[in-house]
Scaffold this motif. Structure first.
Motif, PDB file in Angstrom:
ATOM      1  N   VAL A 193       6.627  -7.138  -1.217  1.00 14.23           N
ATOM      2  CA  VAL A 193       7.705  -6.161  -1.090  1.00 14.23           C
ATOM      3  C   VAL A 193       7.201  -5.071  -0.148  1.00 14.23           C
ATOM      4  O   VAL A 193       6.132  -4.498  -0.372  1.00 14.23           O
ATOM      5  N   VAL A 194       7.942  -4.795   0.900  1.00 10.38           N
ATOM      6  CA  VAL A 194       7.571  -3.754   1.858  1.00 10.38           C
ATOM      7  C   VAL A 194       8.424  -2.521   1.566  1.00 10.38           C
ATOM      8  O   VAL A 194       9.657  -2.613   1.519  1.00 10.38           O
ATOM      9  N   PHE A 218      -1.176  -2.189   0.378  1.00 10.84           N
ATOM     10  CA  PHE A 218      -1.885  -1.964   1.634  1.00 10.84           C
ATOM     11  C   PHE A 218      -1.059  -1.015   2.505  1.00 10.84           C
ATOM     12  O   PHE A 218       0.078  -1.351   2.874  1.00 10.84           O
ATOM     13  N   PRO A 219      -1.589   0.155   2.856  1.00 11.29           N
ATOM     14  CA  PRO A 219      -0.858   1.055   3.749  1.00 11.29           C
ATOM     15  C   PRO A 219      -0.930   0.563   5.194  1.00 11.29           C
ATOM     16  O   PRO A 219      -2.016   0.483   5.776  1.00 11.29           O
ATOM     17  N   GLN A 220       0.198   0.177   5.738  1.00 10.11           N
ATOM     18  CA  GLN A 220       0.305  -0.234   7.132  1.00 10.11           C
ATOM     19  C   GLN A 220       1.111   0.826   7.875  1.00 10.11           C
ATOM     20  O   GLN A 220       1.800   1.629   7.250  1.00 10.11           O
ATOM     21  N   PRO A 221       1.021   0.872   9.200  1.00  9.02           N
ATOM     22  CA  PRO A 221       1.736   1.895   9.952  1.00  9.02           C
ATOM     23  C   PRO A 221       3.233   1.914   9.611  1.00  9.02           C
ATOM     24  O   PRO A 221       3.929   0.916   9.773  1.00  9.02           O
ATOM     25  N   GLY A 222       3.683   3.037   9.069  1.00 10.49           N
ATOM     26  CA  GLY A 222       5.107   3.210   8.802  1.00 10.49           C
ATOM     27  C   GLY A 222       5.612   2.542   7.543  1.00 10.49           C
ATOM     28  O   GLY A 222       6.818   2.563   7.262  1.00 10.49           O
ATOM     29  N   ARG A 223       4.715   1.964   6.733  1.00 15.39           N
ATOM     30  CA  ARG A 223       5.186   1.252   5.550  1.00 15.39           C
ATOM     31  C   ARG A 223       4.018   1.004   4.595  1.00 15.39           C
ATOM     32  O   ARG A 223       2.855   1.193   4.952  1.00 15.39           O
ATOM     33  N   LEU A 224       4.375   0.562   3.383  1.00 14.81           N
ATOM     34  CA  LEU A 224       3.388   0.181   2.379  1.00 14.81           C
ATOM     35  C   LEU A 224       3.736  -1.233   1.922  1.00 14.81           C
ATOM     36  O   LEU A 224       4.876  -1.505   1.541  1.00 14.81           O
ATOM     37  N   VAL A 225       2.755  -2.142   1.989  1.00 16.09           N
ATOM     38  CA  VAL A 225       2.981  -3.538   1.621  1.00 16.09           C
ATOM     39  C   VAL A 225       2.498  -3.746   0.191  1.00 16.09           C
ATOM     40  O   VAL A 225       1.332  -3.478  -0.117  1.00 16.09           O
ATOM     41  N   LEU A 226       3.393  -4.219  -0.670  1.00 16.09           N
ATOM     42  CA  LEU A 226       3.080  -4.433  -2.080  1.00 16.09           C
ATOM     43  C   LEU A 226       3.023  -5.924  -2.393  1.00 16.09           C
ATOM     44  O   LEU A 226       3.832  -6.702  -1.912  1.00 16.09           O
ATOM     45  N   GLY A 227       2.084  -6.318  -3.221  1.00 14.76           N
ATOM     46  CA  GLY A 227       1.986  -7.706  -3.700  1.00 14.76           C
ATOM     47  C   GLY A 227       1.396  -7.661  -5.096  1.00 14.76           C
ATOM     48  O   GLY A 227       1.192  -6.579  -5.657  1.00 14.76           O
ATOM     49  N   CYS A 251       2.555  -2.369  -9.252  1.00 12.38           N
ATOM     50  CA  CYS A 251       1.951  -1.434  -8.295  1.00 12.38           C
ATOM     51  C   CYS A 251       2.198   0.021  -8.708  1.00 12.38           C
ATOM     52  O   CYS A 251       1.320   0.877  -8.564  1.00 12.38           O
ATOM     53  N   ALA A 252       3.390   0.289  -9.244  1.00 15.04           N
ATOM     54  CA  ALA A 252       3.717   1.648  -9.685  1.00 15.04           C
ATOM     55  C   ALA A 252       2.886   2.049 -10.895  1.00 15.04           C
ATOM     56  O   ALA A 252       2.621   3.244 -11.109  1.00 15.04           O
ATOM     57  N   ALA A 253       2.465   1.075 -11.690  1.00  9.14           N
ATOM     58  CA  ALA A 253       1.594   1.384 -12.826  1.00  9.14           C
ATOM     59  C   ALA A 253       0.241   1.895 -12.336  1.00  9.14           C
ATOM     60  O   ALA A 253      -0.447   2.642 -13.033  1.00  9.14           O
ATOM     61  N   LEU A 254      -0.138   1.505 -11.109  1.00  7.11           N
ATOM     62  CA  LEU A 254      -1.404   1.941 -10.515  1.00  7.11           C
ATOM     63  C   LEU A 254      -1.244   3.227  -9.718  1.00  7.11           C
ATOM     64  O   LEU A 254      -2.142   4.074  -9.703  1.00  7.11           O
ATOM     65  N   ARG A 255      -0.112   3.357  -9.037  1.00 10.14           N
ATOM     66  CA  ARG A 255       0.211   4.576  -8.276  1.00 10.14           C
ATOM     67  C   ARG A 255       1.674   4.926  -8.547  1.00 10.14           C
ATOM     68  O   ARG A 255       2.580   4.325  -7.951  1.00 10.14           O
ATOM     69  N   PRO A 256       1.946   5.862  -9.460  1.00  5.43           N
ATOM     70  CA  PRO A 256       3.311   6.143  -9.906  1.00  5.43           C
ATOM     71  C   PRO A 256       4.296   6.486  -8.790  1.00  5.43           C
ATOM     72  O   PRO A 256       5.489   6.195  -8.910  1.00  5.43           O
TER      73      PRO A 256
END
Length: 317
Positions: A193-194, A218-227, A251-256
């Motif tokens: 999920v981006v 993973f923080p990528q330029p202009g977005r955050l990639v979730l898996g 992912c939200a459980a790790l970074r709200p």
């Protein structure tokens, strides 16, 4: 039989393994034609996260050697991140201890240390690793290949015999299942999920010790990639909304702050898994040479340059 400088080589497969192998061969003097079924922007590699770390790839000893070979290249490419898509970024490898990497990677990764409780709730390893933006990196590889005199052709290949060059390098990934044929190649489905990045600057990879479920961002330029997911033998190419919701929740459980991030895109990639990477030469009855370089699972980006250099050596006398 092998290629001599100037000999023609056909590389089959336009993902990160095929592109990198084609670049190495072309820059060593071979006349390279890369055959790819899809434009590089639509290959499985384009979906990747893509953090440098040997993940789901065997044999372990060889994978680590290829990974370290590739690490040196990525460290150099990270000096030009806007062009190459490669950056050195800090983050936490969850459920990993320092002694697990002491024997093979610690000496090459300055600043490696146990993560603090503030950085991660469980046992983790703080590391500064290459993080590759594939949307930039794959087109950059293609341009580097063209600059070295290589040619990229969009064409589907139903049979390896279609490639009549003196040397053929098979980097077909999951396609090798039918092309070789090699039924031991199987898909491991990954869904991503981006989202808009709510200010996350470090990456994190975490595995729940009870359920075994994985989460990473993973923080990528202009977005955050979730898996992430790793569904064995699943060919489902469409995103599953329930899986996407679960990824965001983990992912939200790790970074709200991730919970409220606006979703930009859903992605699915089928990792080309095999019990072991197949990286070997196969002389053909007609005197030509076939080199296999496939079966890298979730570690293709991590080992791409090491495997490309080995494949190039196998292709040459």
């Amino acid at each position: 039989m092998g290629t001599e400088l100037g000999d023609e080589v056909v590389v089959i497969g336009g993902g990160v393994i095929g592109l990198t192998t084609a670049v190495v061969l072309a820059e060593r003097g071979s006349r390279v034609r890369l055959w790819t079924r899809d434009p590089v922007e639509r290959t499985t590699s384009a979906v990747a996260g893509a953090l440098w770390w040997p993940y789901r790839i065997e044999p372990v000893a060889s994978a680590r050697r290829w990974a370290l070979d590739s690490l040196g290249v990525y460290e150099e490419l990270a000096q030009r991140p806007e062009r190459t898509g490669v950056r050195m970024v800090e983050g936490v490898l969850g459920e990993t201890e320092l002694d697990e990497v002491d024997g093979w990677a610690a000496a090459r990764l300055p600043g490696l240390r146990a993560s603090t409780a503030e950085e991660y709730g469980g046992t983790g390893l703080w590391a500064r690793l290459p993080l590759i933006d594939m949307a930039t990196h794959l087109p950059w590889l293609r341009e580097r290949l063209l600059s070295a005199g290589g040619v990229v052709e969009t064409r589907a290949v139903a049979d390896l015999a279609q490639a009549r060059a003196p040397v053929v390098v098979n980097c077909a990934g999951l396609g090798a299942r039918d092309l070789v044929p090699d039924p031991s190649v199987r898909p491991v489905r990954g869904q991503l999920v981006v989202v808009e990045n709510p200010g996350v600057r470090t990456w994190l990879v975490s595995t729940d010790p009870v359920s075994g479920e994985m989460a990473y961002f993973f923080p990528q330029p202009g977005r955050l990639v979730l898996g992430g997911t790793a569904e064995e033998d699943s060919w489902a190419a469409e995103p599953d909304p329930a899986v996407a919701e679960a990824i965001v929740r983990r992912c939200a459980a790790l970074r709200p702050e991730i919970a409220g991030a606006r979703v930009l895109e859903h992605r699915v990639g089928l990792r080309p898994a095999r019990d072991t990477v197949r990286l070997e030469r196969e002389p053909l009855p007609d005197g030509r040479l076939l080199v296999h370089n496939y079966g890298h699972g979730g570690g293709g980006v991590t080992v791409a340059w090491g495997c490309a250099r080995t494949a190039s050596e196998l292709a040459c006398r």
